[in-house]
Motif scaffolding. Structure first.
Motif, PDB file in Angstrom:
ATOM      1  N   ILE A 331      32.659  -2.035  67.005  1.00  8.43           N
ATOM      2  CA  ILE A 331      33.019  -0.970  66.533  1.00  8.43           C
ATOM      3  C   ILE A 331      34.478  -1.288  66.038  1.00  8.43           C
ATOM      4  N   ARG A 332      34.754  -0.719  64.799  1.00 14.09           N
ATOM      5  CA  ARG A 332      35.784  -0.657  64.224  1.00 14.09           C
ATOM      6  C   ARG A 332      37.299   0.308  65.045  1.00 14.09           C
ATOM      7  N   LEU A 333      38.693  -0.941  65.093  1.00 15.72           N
ATOM      8  CA  LEU A 333      39.423   0.147  65.152  1.00 15.72           C
ATOM      9  C   LEU A 333      39.161   1.404  64.277  1.00 15.72           C
ATOM     10  N   VAL A 334      39.890   2.197  63.635  1.00 15.12           N
ATOM     11  CA  VAL A 334      40.036   3.055  62.975  1.00 15.12           C
ATOM     12  C   VAL A 334      41.519   2.671  61.649  1.00 15.12           C
ATOM     13  N   ASP A 335      40.226   2.370  60.444  1.00 15.31           N
ATOM     14  CA  ASP A 335      41.261   1.989  59.459  1.00 15.31           C
ATOM     15  C   ASP A 335      42.166   3.106  58.488  1.00 15.31           C
ATOM     16  N   PHE A 336      42.693   3.557  59.477  1.00 17.96           N
ATOM     17  CA  PHE A 336      43.222   5.023  58.136  1.00 17.96           C
ATOM     18  C   PHE A 336      44.552   4.266  57.167  1.00 17.96           C
ATOM     19  N   LEU A 357      50.984   1.361  53.975  1.00 12.64           N
ATOM     20  CA  LEU A 357      50.196   1.261  55.236  1.00 12.64           C
ATOM     21  C   LEU A 357      49.353   2.065  55.497  1.00 12.64           C
ATOM     22  N   ARG A 358      47.894   0.893  55.447  1.00 12.05           N
ATOM     23  CA  ARG A 358      47.016   1.453  56.058  1.00 12.05           C
ATOM     24  C   ARG A 358      46.128   0.787  57.326  1.00 12.05           C
ATOM     25  N   GLY A 359      45.107   0.379  58.086  1.00 13.08           N
ATOM     26  CA  GLY A 359      44.202  -0.247  58.808  1.00 13.08           C
ATOM     27  C   GLY A 359      45.351  -0.781  59.862  1.00 13.08           C
ATOM     28  N   ILE A 426      37.650  -9.049  57.190  1.00 13.09           N
ATOM     29  CA  ILE A 426      38.296  -9.915  56.082  1.00 13.09           C
ATOM     30  C   ILE A 426      37.787  -9.374  55.347  1.00 13.09           C
ATOM     31  N   GLU A 427      39.674  -8.699  54.702  1.00 11.91           N
ATOM     32  CA  GLU A 427      39.040  -7.338  53.532  1.00 11.91           C
ATOM     33  C   GLU A 427      40.329  -7.844  52.226  1.00 11.91           C
ATOM     34  N   VAL A 428      41.392  -9.257  52.674  1.00 12.83           N
ATOM     35  CA  VAL A 428      43.044  -9.804  52.373  1.00 12.83           C
ATOM     36  C   VAL A 428      42.844 -10.701  51.842  1.00 12.83           C
ATOM     37  N   ASN A 450      34.118  -4.768  49.699  1.00 17.01           N
ATOM     38  CA  ASN A 450      34.079  -4.099  48.847  1.00 17.01           C
ATOM     39  C   ASN A 450      35.854  -3.605  49.124  1.00 17.01           C
ATOM     40  N   ASP A 451      37.007  -4.192  49.911  1.00 15.97           N
ATOM     41  CA  ASP A 451      38.082  -4.296  49.633  1.00 15.97           C
ATOM     42  C   ASP A 451      38.582  -5.908  49.472  1.00 15.97           C
ATOM     43  N   LEU A 452      37.405  -6.955  49.795  1.00 16.68           N
ATOM     44  CA  LEU A 452      38.325  -8.104  49.256  1.00 16.68           C
ATOM     45  C   LEU A 452      37.822  -8.188  47.450  1.00 16.68           C
ATOM     46  N   ASP A 460      40.950  -1.292  41.728  1.00 15.15           N
ATOM     47  CA  ASP A 460      40.421  -0.206  43.115  1.00 15.15           C
ATOM     48  C   ASP A 460      39.237  -0.134  42.655  1.00 15.15           C
ATOM     49  N   ARG A 461      38.556  -0.048  43.909  1.00 20.54           N
ATOM     50  CA  ARG A 461      37.355   0.274  44.494  1.00 20.54           C
ATOM     51  C   ARG A 461      37.181   1.886  43.931  1.00 20.54           C
ATOM     52  N   ASP A 462      37.289   2.984  44.114  1.00 17.70           N
ATOM     53  CA  ASP A 462      37.832   3.799  43.614  1.00 17.70           C
ATOM     54  C   ASP A 462      38.400   4.705  42.465  1.00 17.70           C
TER      55      ASP A 462
END
Ligand code: PEP
Ligand code: MG
Length: 571
Positions: A331-336, A357-359, A426-428, A450-452, A460-462
Motif C-alpha cells: 500500500i502506497r502512502l497517499v501521493d497527493f 509539493l507532492r508525494g 524510485i520515481e525521482v 511513469n514519473d522516473l 510531462d507524462r500528461d
C-alpha cells in the motif's frame, strides 16, 4: 457518424452520450433547430430555468455543512444568475425575434456573455466567466426531454468531455458509467491509468472532436480500435454489428491455472496488480496474482466531500485486504500533489504542478494527513503482513525524515520495530542515482517508470506535445533501470517495475532481461503479460537486454526490438 480516435483504455460498450463539459455542451447545442413554435420554445426555456433552479437549491441544501461556505455560495450565485432579468430577456428575444430554439438561444447568449466576461479587465468579471458557462451547461441539460441530471448519471451512460481529471473519472466510475470519450488524455496520465483499472473504455479524439458528438446520442465505443459510432444510420449498421459481436470476446475471463507466471526455462516471475480502487483487488484471486504490488491510495480520497475518519479508512483497507486474501499487499502512502488533489484539500497551488509539493514531501509537511493514514496501516499490519510504499522519495535526507516520522507515529524506537515492511518508490532521478545509499534502509524498491521517465527526460507524462519525449525506451532510462535492479539484487532486496511500461507484453522480455523478477501491472494488462512470460526464455531475454544496453538511441532500441519481436519470440 463514425469517428476514428485513439484508444487509451480498451473495451467495447454501447450506451447514451452525456456531454459534460460546458464549452462542448454549448457548442453542440448552438444549431439545434426549434422543436415547436416560438411560444412553445419559450415555455421549454422557462421550464428548464425552473428545473435548473430546483437542482441548484437541492445541491446547496445537500452540501451545506459538508463543504466550505464559499463553495455553497457558488450554487447560490448560480441560482441568482438564473433570476437575472436581463439574462432571461436576452434569451427570450433570441427565441421570439430570431426564431431560435431554446437550446440555440441559451447557447448563443451564454457564449457571448462568457467571451465578454473572460476578456474583461476586471478580475471579478473574469472569475464569473466559468460560472456563466456552468449555468449554460445546466440549462441545456435541463432542456433535453430525457435529460439526465448529474445525480442521475449512471448505468448506460458514456461521458463525453474535452478533458477529465482523475477526480472526475473516479466520480463517474463510482456512478456506474460505462465509457468515456475525451479530446485529450495522455496514455500514461492518471486519468488513463484509472480508466484501465476500472476496466472502462476511453477513446480520445483530436482537438475539439468531442464537439461533434451530440448530448444523448446512441454511442457504440470500440475501445479496442479507437472507433466511435455516434447515432448510427443504415450505412453504419454492418460496422456496429461487427463491433458488438466482439463484446463477449473482450470480457471473457481467463482461467487462473492458465496464467502461471513461469518462463519456458523455469524462472518464476512475481506478477502483481496495480490498483486504485478496492474493487480492483478482486483481480488478485481471479488471476491468482502474486498480490497487489501498488495500491494508489490517493484515489480513495477523490470521490468524497471530506477526509475519511480513521475508522472509515480502516474499513476500506480491511476490505482490500479481504479481497487480496493470503497474497501480498503493498500500500502506497497517499501521493497527493500535481493533478491528484482531493476537491476539499487546502494544498498550495503550485506554479509547476509536477515539480511542486507532492508525494512524501507534502506528507512530511502535513502530519494531519500522514498520521491518520500511518496509524490505520499500522493497525492493519497487526492483522496481516503489509508493505508500505513511500511515494516520490528524492534523497536519503527525505528517507530518514520519513522513518523518524513513521517511528514517532507508530511509537517505535527504531525502524526495525515498525509493524510493516517499508519500500520506496524510485520515481525521482536523484533517488535513482543514490540507490546505493538508499537501498540498505528499505525492504525493497518499486520503480515508478511513469514519473522516473517524466523527470529524467523533462517530459510531462500528461502533455501530448511532449508525448514522444516521454519514452522509457531511451537508453538513459533503461540503463538506470538496469542499475537499480542490479543494486537492489546485490543487497538481496526485491525491485519491482510498476509504471505503465511494465504492462506492455511486447517489452516483458526486455524488462526481465534487465534483471527484474517482479512486475506490477494494471489488471487490464495482466493476462497479456502473464502469457508473454510463459512464452519467453529468461536466458535469451538476458542476452537480448545486454545487446539493448549497448545501444545509444531510442530509435536504435526500437529497431532492435522490432527485429527481435521481443516478448513473443525470445526463445
Ligand atoms: C509511476 O510513477 O510510475 C507510478 C507507478 O506511480 P504513479 O503512476 O501513480 O505516479
Ligand atoms: Mg509516480
Amino acid at each position: 457518424m463514425i469517428l476514428q480516435g485513439k484508444t487509451i483504455s480498451p473495451g467495447i460498450v454501447r450506451g447514451v452520450s452525456h456531454v459534460v463539459d460546458a464549452p462542448t455542451v454549448l457548442a453542440t447545442a448552438l444549431n439545434t433547430p426549434p422543436s415547436g413554435t416560438p411560444q412553445q420554445e419559450l415555455e421549454r426555456l422557462s421550464a428548464a430555468v425552473g428545473r435548473a433552479s430546483a437542482q441548484l437549491d437541492h445541491l446547496r441544501r445537500h452540501l451545506t455543512g459538508r463543504v466550505t461556505l464559499s463553495e455553497v455560495a457558488i450554487f447560490a450565485a448560480h441560482a441568482n444568475l438564473l433570476r437575472d432579468s436581463k439574462f432571461l430577456s436576452q434569451m427570450e428575444t433570441e427565441i421570439m425575434q430570431h426564431g431560435r430554439s431554446a437550446e440555440g438561444a441559451v447557447s448563443g447568449i451564454v457564449r457571448n456573455l462568457y467571451q465578454a466576461f473572460r476578456t474583461s479587465n476586471v478580475t471579478l468579471a473574469q472569475d464569473k466567466a466559468t460560472d456563466i458557462l456552468d449555468i449554460g451547461r445546466r440549462l441545456i441539460q435541463c432542456l433535453s426531454d430525457a435529460a439526465v441530471t448529474e445525480d442521475e448519471i449512471g448505468a448506460n451512460v458514456i461521458i463525453v468531455a474535452s478533458s477529465l481529471t482523475p477526480t472526475e473519472l473516479v466520480k463517474y466510475a463510482h456512478q456506474g458509467v460505462i465509457g468515456f470519450v475525451t479530446d485529450t488524455c495522455g496514455p500514461k496520465s492518471h486519468t488513463a491509468i484509472l480508466a484501465r483499472g476500472f476496466g472502462l473504455p476511453l477513446i480520445t479524439l483530436n482537438q475539439a472532436g468531442c464537439e461533434t458528438i451530440k448530448h444523448l446520442a446512441d454511442i457504440v465505443l470500440d475501445g479496442d480500435n479507437g472507433v466511435i459510432v455516434s447515432d448510427s444510420n443504415e450505412n453504419d449498421q454492418q460496422l456496429v454489428a461487427s463491433i458488438l459481436q466482439r463484446i463477449p470476446l473482450s470480457v471473457a475471463p481467463a482461467e487462473p491455472a492458465t496464467l502461471q507466471t513461469v518462463t519456458q526455462d523455469g524462472a518464476k516471475i512475481r506478477l502483481y496488480i496495480n490498483i486504485s480502487d478496492p474493487t480492483e483487488a478482486d483481480s488478485v484471486a481471479q488471476f491468482a496474482a502474486a498480490g497487489v504490488g501498488l495500491f494508489r491510495t490517493e484515489f480513495l480520497y477523490m470521490d468524497r466531500l471530506w477526509w475519511p475518519s480513521e475508522e472509515e479508512a480502516l474499513e476500506i483497507y480491511r476490505d482490500v485486504a479481504a479481497r487480496v486474501g493470503e497474497a501480498e499487499l503493498h500500500i502506497r502512502l497517499v501521493d497527493f500533489g500535481a493533478e491528484k488533489c482531493p476537491p476539499y484539500a487546502d494544498f498550495p497551488i503550485n506554479r509547476n504542478p509536477s515539480l511542486g509539493l507532492r508525494g512524501i514531501r507534502l506528507l512530511l509537511q502535513r502530519e494531519d494527513i500522514l498520521r491518520p493514514q500511518v496509524k490505520v496501516l499500522a493497525k492493519l499490519a497487526r492483522e496481516r503482513p503489509l508493505t508500505v510504499m513511500l511515494p516520490m522519495v528524492d534523497s536519503l535526507d527525505t528517507l530518514e525524515k520519513t522513518f523518524e516520522q513513521l517511528c514517532r507515529i507508530c511509537g517505535c524506537r527504531s525502524r526495525e520495530q515498525l509493524p510493516f515492511k517499508v519500500t520506496t518508490m524510485i520515481e525521482v532521478p536523484a533517488a535513482a542515482l543514490m540507490i546505493d545509499a538508499l537501498i540498505p534502509h528499505v525492504d525493497g524498491i518499486s520503480i515508478g517508470l511513469n514519473d522516473l521517465t517524466q523527470y529524467m527526460l523533462a517530459a510531462d507524462r500528461d502533455d501530448e506535445y511532449v508525448g514522444p519525449y516521454h519514452d522509457a525506451l531511451q537508453p538513459a532510462v533503461l540503463r538506470t533501470v538496469a542499475n537499480l535492479v542490479r543494486t537492489a539484487a546485490a543487497h538481496g532486496k526485491p525491485a519491482t517495475i510498476c509504471g505503465e511500461l511494465a504492462g506492455d507484453p511486447l517489452l516483458t522480455g526486455l524488462l526481465l532481461g534487465l534483471g527484474t523478477r517482479e512486475l506490477s501491472v494494471s489488471r487490464s494488462n495482466y493476462v497479456q503479460v502473464a502469457k508473454a512470460i510463459q512464452r519467453l526464455r529468461l536466458d535469451k531475454a538476458i542476452e537480448l537486454a545486454e545487446q539493448v544496453l549497448k545501444l545509444n538511441s531510442g530509435a536504435a532500441v526500437r529497431q532492435f526490438l522490432a527485429n527481435q519481436k521481443v516478448g513473443t519470440s525470445v526463445k
